[in-house]
Design an enzyme around this catalytic site. Structure first.
Site, PDB file in Angstrom:
ATOM      1  N   ARG A  28       0.796  -1.225   0.000  1.00  7.88           N
ATOM      2  CA  ARG A  28       0.000   0.000   0.000  1.00  7.88           C
ATOM      3  C   ARG A  28       0.828   1.275   0.000  1.00  7.88           C
ATOM      4  O   ARG A  28       0.294   2.383  -0.065  1.00  7.88           O
ATOM      5  CB  ARG A  28      -0.927  -0.010   1.212  1.00  7.88           C
ATOM      6  N   LYS A  30       2.466   2.509  -2.174  1.00  8.00           N
ATOM      7  CA  LYS A  30       2.460   3.221  -3.462  1.00  8.00           C
ATOM      8  C   LYS A  30       1.249   4.131  -3.652  1.00  8.00           C
ATOM      9  O   LYS A  30       1.149   4.879  -4.621  1.00  8.00           O
ATOM     10  CB  LYS A  30       2.524   2.208  -4.611  1.00  8.00           C
ATOM     11  N   ARG A  31       0.294   4.027  -2.758  1.00  6.09           N
ATOM     12  CA  ARG A  31      -0.925   4.815  -2.809  1.00  6.09           C
ATOM     13  C   ARG A  31      -0.647   6.317  -2.965  1.00  6.09           C
ATOM     14  O   ARG A  31       0.133   6.889  -2.210  1.00  6.09           O
ATOM     15  CB  ARG A  31      -1.617   4.561  -1.477  1.00  6.09           C
ATOM     16  N   CYS A  52       9.628  33.319  24.676  1.00  6.42           N
ATOM     17  CA  CYS A  52       9.465  31.896  25.032  1.00  6.42           C
ATOM     18  C   CYS A  52       9.362  31.733  26.542  1.00  6.42           C
ATOM     19  O   CYS A  52      10.219  32.202  27.287  1.00  6.42           O
ATOM     20  CB  CYS A  52      10.652  31.103  24.485  1.00  6.42           C
ATOM     21  N   CYS A  55      12.586  29.735  28.013  1.00  9.10           N
ATOM     22  CA  CYS A  55      13.959  30.250  27.982  1.00  9.10           C
ATOM     23  C   CYS A  55      14.357  30.811  29.362  1.00  9.10           C
ATOM     24  O   CYS A  55      13.495  31.261  30.129  1.00  9.10           O
ATOM     25  CB  CYS A  55      14.089  31.331  26.908  1.00  9.10           C
ATOM     26  N   ASN A  77       4.459  21.682  36.033  1.00  3.59           N
ATOM     27  CA  ASN A  77       3.593  22.122  34.945  1.00  3.59           C
ATOM     28  C   ASN A  77       2.521  23.077  35.484  1.00  3.59           C
ATOM     29  O   ASN A  77       1.819  22.763  36.444  1.00  3.59           O
ATOM     30  CB  ASN A  77       2.923  20.895  34.320  1.00  3.59           C
ATOM     31  N   HIS A 116      17.232  27.601  23.026  1.00  2.00           N
ATOM     32  CA  HIS A 116      15.904  27.536  22.431  1.00  2.00           C
ATOM     33  C   HIS A 116      15.901  26.702  21.138  1.00  2.00           C
ATOM     34  O   HIS A 116      14.868  26.194  20.709  1.00  2.00           O
ATOM     35  CB  HIS A 116      15.440  28.966  22.127  1.00  2.00           C
ATOM     36  N   ASN A 156       7.009  15.209  23.712  1.00  4.12           N
ATOM     37  CA  ASN A 156       6.259  15.469  22.485  1.00  4.12           C
ATOM     38  C   ASN A 156       7.084  16.446  21.670  1.00  4.12           C
ATOM     39  O   ASN A 156       7.290  17.578  22.093  1.00  4.12           O
ATOM     40  CB  ASN A 156       4.890  16.101  22.791  1.00  4.12           C
ATOM     41  N   CYS A 163       2.939  19.607  20.509  1.00  3.11           N
ATOM     42  CA  CYS A 163       3.908  20.352  21.309  1.00  3.11           C
ATOM     43  C   CYS A 163       3.674  21.834  21.068  1.00  3.11           C
ATOM     44  O   CYS A 163       3.645  22.298  19.932  1.00  3.11           O
ATOM     45  CB  CYS A 163       5.320  19.950  20.906  1.00  3.11           C
ATOM     46  N   SER A 164       3.508  22.589  22.163  1.00  2.00           N
ATOM     47  CA  SER A 164       3.087  23.970  21.992  1.00  2.00           C
ATOM     48  C   SER A 164       4.241  24.956  22.099  1.00  2.00           C
ATOM     49  O   SER A 164       4.043  26.150  21.987  1.00  2.00           O
ATOM     50  CB  SER A 164       1.988  24.304  23.008  1.00  2.00           C
ATOM     51  N   HIS A 167      10.914  25.216  22.145  1.00  2.00           N
ATOM     52  CA  HIS A 167      12.084  25.098  23.024  1.00  2.00           C
ATOM     53  C   HIS A 167      12.170  23.634  23.464  1.00  2.00           C
ATOM     54  O   HIS A 167      11.243  23.119  24.109  1.00  2.00           O
ATOM     55  CB  HIS A 167      11.916  26.018  24.242  1.00  2.00           C
ATOM     56  N   HIS A 169      12.065  20.356  25.122  1.00  2.00           N
ATOM     57  CA  HIS A 169      11.697  19.973  26.485  1.00  2.00           C
ATOM     58  C   HIS A 169      10.904  18.679  26.473  1.00  2.00           C
ATOM     59  O   HIS A 169      10.334  18.293  25.456  1.00  2.00           O
ATOM     60  CB  HIS A 169      10.851  21.077  27.141  1.00  2.00           C
ATOM     61  N   GLN A 171       8.435  16.010  29.324  1.00  2.00           N
ATOM     62  CA  GLN A 171       7.550  16.113  30.476  1.00  2.00           C
ATOM     63  C   GLN A 171       7.668  14.868  31.331  1.00  2.00           C
ATOM     64  O   GLN A 171       8.129  13.820  30.865  1.00  2.00           O
ATOM     65  CB  GLN A 171       6.103  16.262  30.016  1.00  2.00           C
ATOM     66  N   HIS A 299      13.141   0.147  28.610  1.00  2.00           N
ATOM     67  CA  HIS A 299      13.085   0.431  27.169  1.00  2.00           C
ATOM     68  C   HIS A 299      12.450   1.792  26.917  1.00  2.00           C
ATOM     69  O   HIS A 299      11.782   2.359  27.788  1.00  2.00           O
ATOM     70  CB  HIS A 299      12.368  -0.670  26.396  1.00  2.00           C
ATOM     71  N   LYS A 314       1.118   9.582   8.623  1.00  2.00           N
ATOM     72  CA  LYS A 314       0.166   8.480   8.668  1.00  2.00           C
ATOM     73  C   LYS A 314      -0.979   8.885   9.590  1.00  2.00           C
ATOM     74  O   LYS A 314      -0.737   9.349  10.721  1.00  2.00           O
ATOM     75  CB  LYS A 314       0.865   7.234   9.208  1.00  2.00           C
ATOM     76  N   TYR A 319     -10.523   3.197  10.438  1.00  6.79           N
ATOM     77  CA  TYR A 319     -10.297   1.767  10.611  1.00  6.79           C
ATOM     78  C   TYR A 319      -9.430   1.505  11.837  1.00  6.79           C
ATOM     79  O   TYR A 319      -9.692   0.590  12.621  1.00  6.79           O
ATOM     80  CB  TYR A 319      -9.652   1.135   9.364  1.00  6.79           C
TER      81      TYR A 319
HETATM   82  O1  LIG Z   1       1.250  19.420  28.090  1.00  9.46           O
HETATM   83  P1  LIG Z   1       1.240  20.034  26.741  1.00  9.46           P
HETATM   84  O2  LIG Z   1       2.580  19.916  26.020  1.00  9.46           O
HETATM   85  O3  LIG Z   1       0.723  21.427  26.715  1.00  9.46           O
HETATM   86  O4  LIG Z   1       0.192  19.166  25.915  1.00  9.46           O
HETATM   87  C1  LIG Z   1       0.478  18.111  25.044  1.00  9.46           C
HETATM   88  O5  LIG Z   1       0.911  16.946  25.734  1.00  9.46           O
HETATM   89  C2  LIG Z   1      -0.027  16.354  26.648  1.00  9.46           C
HETATM   90  C3  LIG Z   1       0.570  15.066  27.180  1.00  9.46           C
HETATM   91  O6  LIG Z   1       0.839  14.120  26.171  1.00  9.46           O
HETATM   92  C4  LIG Z   1      -1.378  16.094  25.976  1.00  9.46           C
HETATM   93  O7  LIG Z   1      -2.314  15.717  26.939  1.00  9.46           O
HETATM   94  C5  LIG Z   1      -1.889  17.326  25.235  1.00  9.46           C
HETATM   95  O8  LIG Z   1      -3.052  17.001  24.509  1.00  9.46           O
HETATM   96  C6  LIG Z   1      -0.799  17.843  24.270  1.00  9.46           C
HETATM   97  O9  LIG Z   1      -1.237  18.994  23.598  1.00  9.46           O
HETATM   98  O1  LIG Z   2      -8.349   5.139   2.767  1.00  7.51           O
HETATM   99  P1  LIG Z   2      -8.032   6.605   2.851  1.00  7.51           P
HETATM  100  O2  LIG Z   2      -9.233   7.463   3.097  1.00  7.51           O
HETATM  101  O3  LIG Z   2      -7.219   7.089   1.683  1.00  7.51           O
HETATM  102  O4  LIG Z   2      -7.075   6.730   4.123  1.00  7.51           O
HETATM  103  C1  LIG Z   2      -7.455   7.122   5.414  1.00  7.51           C
HETATM  104  O5  LIG Z   2      -8.233   6.117   6.067  1.00  7.51           O
HETATM  105  C2  LIG Z   2      -7.578   4.872   6.310  1.00  7.51           C
HETATM  106  C3  LIG Z   2      -8.503   3.992   7.112  1.00  7.51           C
HETATM  107  O6  LIG Z   2      -8.834   4.563   8.377  1.00  7.51           O
HETATM  108  C4  LIG Z   2      -6.226   5.068   7.021  1.00  7.51           C
HETATM  109  O7  LIG Z   2      -5.539   3.838   7.045  1.00  7.51           O
HETATM  110  C5  LIG Z   2      -5.358   6.109   6.332  1.00  7.51           C
HETATM  111  O8  LIG Z   2      -4.202   6.347   7.092  1.00  7.51           O
HETATM  112  C6  LIG Z   2      -6.174   7.405   6.154  1.00  7.51           C
HETATM  113  O9  LIG Z   2      -5.397   8.372   5.495  1.00  7.51           O
END
Ligand SMILES: O=P(O)(O)O[C@H]1O[C@H](CO)[C@@H](O)[C@H](O)[C@H]1O
Ligand SMILES: O=P(O)(O)O[C@H]1O[C@H](CO)[C@@H](O)[C@H](O)[C@H]1O
Lengths: 351, 351
Positions: A28, A30-31, A52, A55, A77, A116, A156, A163-164, A167, A169, A171, A299, A314, A319
């Protein structure tokens, strides 16, 4: 009838860590893609950004002034998902449909350095060792709090991963319960350990080192590989060669080796699409509940969303949400691509 | 010590359908957002787009000409994730780490109508009934194929959900195995049924109708509610009042009621942020493996990503991927907001 060819034929693979399957569709890739493209971030960041809130010496949303820090900077946080307050509550075990329990916890932010603009792949080994020591300290300190039974260290990276702030970082969310994914992993590790008196991930790593085709990087103490059951296109896992359960079990050599593999892996990631590669990463290790947990094997997971370019990811949607995770490129192919990428960061080459 | 207040205090809730927990952080909705915004799609679509590969009479990527269809149009996905070929293979039960099995399946695309611009909330009830009849026919036809044991009907709506063509359409992935999420659901439904001789979702629905606070829409035959354990900010589930397992079990009245609740729910969704509301939706129903499956109870999930506006979504990233799903607004609050939204589409009001 044709014989099964895992490189060509659609198939499902089993993930023994969380007891789930993934659908693999090798043909797939190649889609054509006519869907959403992510914004391409090309701006070069300054070393210091006066606006920031991460910083050094800047003021955060809550009015607090950051110190003029060197190395890592850790703070609570300002908009934590959990609170530390102890809450009174009685468990109603007759509840089938409306089961809820208060959850206590602490969320911290770990700025990787004052810079930063410096992401992991561009940091020095000693800079990354410094982050690892910070993670060790936090795991120890938070884990020592009586009601904290699990410490989740994660990052993140990139706006596409929610990630908002660019800089660099990570968590840490520490809490009283074992989160769902960790509980699943622990169950699998435990089952295997009590059956075999050996580590599931230790045995898995041996089998992978034998096969070679999913290995991305190997050094003296750690291996980065694309798991046989990876769901994200370029998902990887770093596994320690030695069987231990905690980041605090690192020897001095292991700390350096871990810093090296983190740098090398994230350099490869950046080099894949010549972009600051987005991902969510996280360390899975023993709970801090006071038990021995011999079944645990240290790990770290990397879940990067990009599929074909710096702007095409992706989508884990319809599905995948209703049915199961699905991937369009085999883990073996992803591993080969990552393995062959240079170990020098694409930006430093053009410098 | 403070008493547990589910509307204020961080807590975890249990999902008995898939045996997982979600972290709820009611106080976190106030968090400012400086992260990625989704592109705001404001263009009005034409009724017919000559470049759309789903519009009637147009040519698809593979050179095939679409018919000048009326109503729904179903075709095999040109880039299917599974193939129909029978593959020879021997199960190696000694495998712990490298378990893989070939998977056979069929993917179809269901265009909801010839109209390029008409999403579910803007369609007529008879137009939606037509989609339901198409789903019934596909479930029957695909399910009748010997090796097909599961038929997943779903829709990815909006580019943020990976939908690559705005022409309203859904998909059907039919396959030999039960996908992971369905298997988990089936296990829970079965356990409950064998213990109680009653439907888990039937009993859950009764309990919810009693409480009222998570109900969004109720009609004669169906209820749309925000599940107690919802993970997405405005996640909903449509549950049939009567206990049956398949979309083909609908009476004529149920078909009309289902069309009505689909329209009403998606109108509310669009009205929430005055935008064509993105989501992934999917129907969970009995497998087509030839067994009775009395435990199954027909339902449909809606997983919409938006959190605060037409451009700010919830990111299920680091903590959520490594730990567990986390939400920033209580299901009760989301349900109240959806419930109070008008039943007339915001676009038709300004016409
Ligand atoms: O805490 P942040 O960086 O503002 O927020 C980000 O990470 C969190 C932890 O994975 C998520 O719950 C938030 O949806 C995401 O926007
Ligand atoms: O089949 P589509 O609409 O091209 O593709 C979309 O739906 C699929 C099924 O949820 C996912 O696997 C794909 O990642 C998404 O881009």
């Amino acid at each position: 009838m044709k014989n099964f060819d895992i490189n060509e034929d659609p198939h499902r693979r089993y993930n023994p860590l969380i007891n789930e399957w993934v659908l693999v569709s090798p043909h797939r890739a190649k889609r054509p893609w006519q869907g959403q493209n992510e914004p391409l971030i090309t701006e070069t960041l300054p070393k210091y950004d006066p606006t920031c809130y991460l910083c050094p010496d800047n003021v955060r949303a809550n009015g607090v002034n950051n110190p003029k820090y060197d190395g890592c900077f850790v703070f609570e946080n300002d908009f934590a998902a959990m609170k530390q307050d102890e809450i009174m509550y009685e468990d109603d075990i007759r509840q089938t449909f409306f089961k809820a329990k208060p959850e206590r916890g602490i969320s911290r932010v770990v700025c990787f350095s004052p810079r930063h603009d410096l992401t992991l792949p561009e940091m020095s080994i000693s800079g990354i060792e410094n982050i690892i020591r910070t993670w060790q300290k936090e795991y120890t300190d938070l884990g020592a709090i009586k009601y904290i039974n699990h410490v989740q260290i994660f990052e993140n990276k990139g706006s596409v991963m929610g990630c908002s702030n660019p800089h660099p970082h990570g968590q840490i969310w520490a809490q009283s319960s074992l989160p769902t994914q960790v509980e699943k992993t622990q169950k699998s590790l435990k089952d295997y350990y009590s059956r075999n008196q050996k580590s599931l991930l230790g045995d898995y790593l041996k089998a992978e080192l034998n096969k070679e085709d999913r290995i991305v990087i190997e050094n003296d103490h750690f291996v980065a590989l694309v798991p046989f059951w990876a769901i994200w296109p370029y998902e990887t896992m770093i596994i320690s060669k030695r069987h231990f359960g905690r980041i605090t079990d690192f020897t001095a050599e292991e700390t350096t080796s871990f810093a090296k593999i983190l740098k090398q892996l994230t350099i490869k990631y950046d080099n894949l699409f010549n972009t600051s590669f987005p991902y969510s990463s996280g360390i899975h290790q023993a709970p801090t509940d006071g038990n021995e947990h011999e079944e645990w094997h240290f790990h770290m997971h990397f879940y990067p969303p990009l599929l074909r370019s710096a702007t095409i990811k992706k989508f884990m949607v319809g599905y995948e949400m209703m049915g199961e995770s699905q991937r369009d490129i085999t883990p073996e192919k992803s591993a080969a691509i990552l393995r062959e990428l240079p170990d020098v960061h694409y930006k430093s080459e053009t410098k």
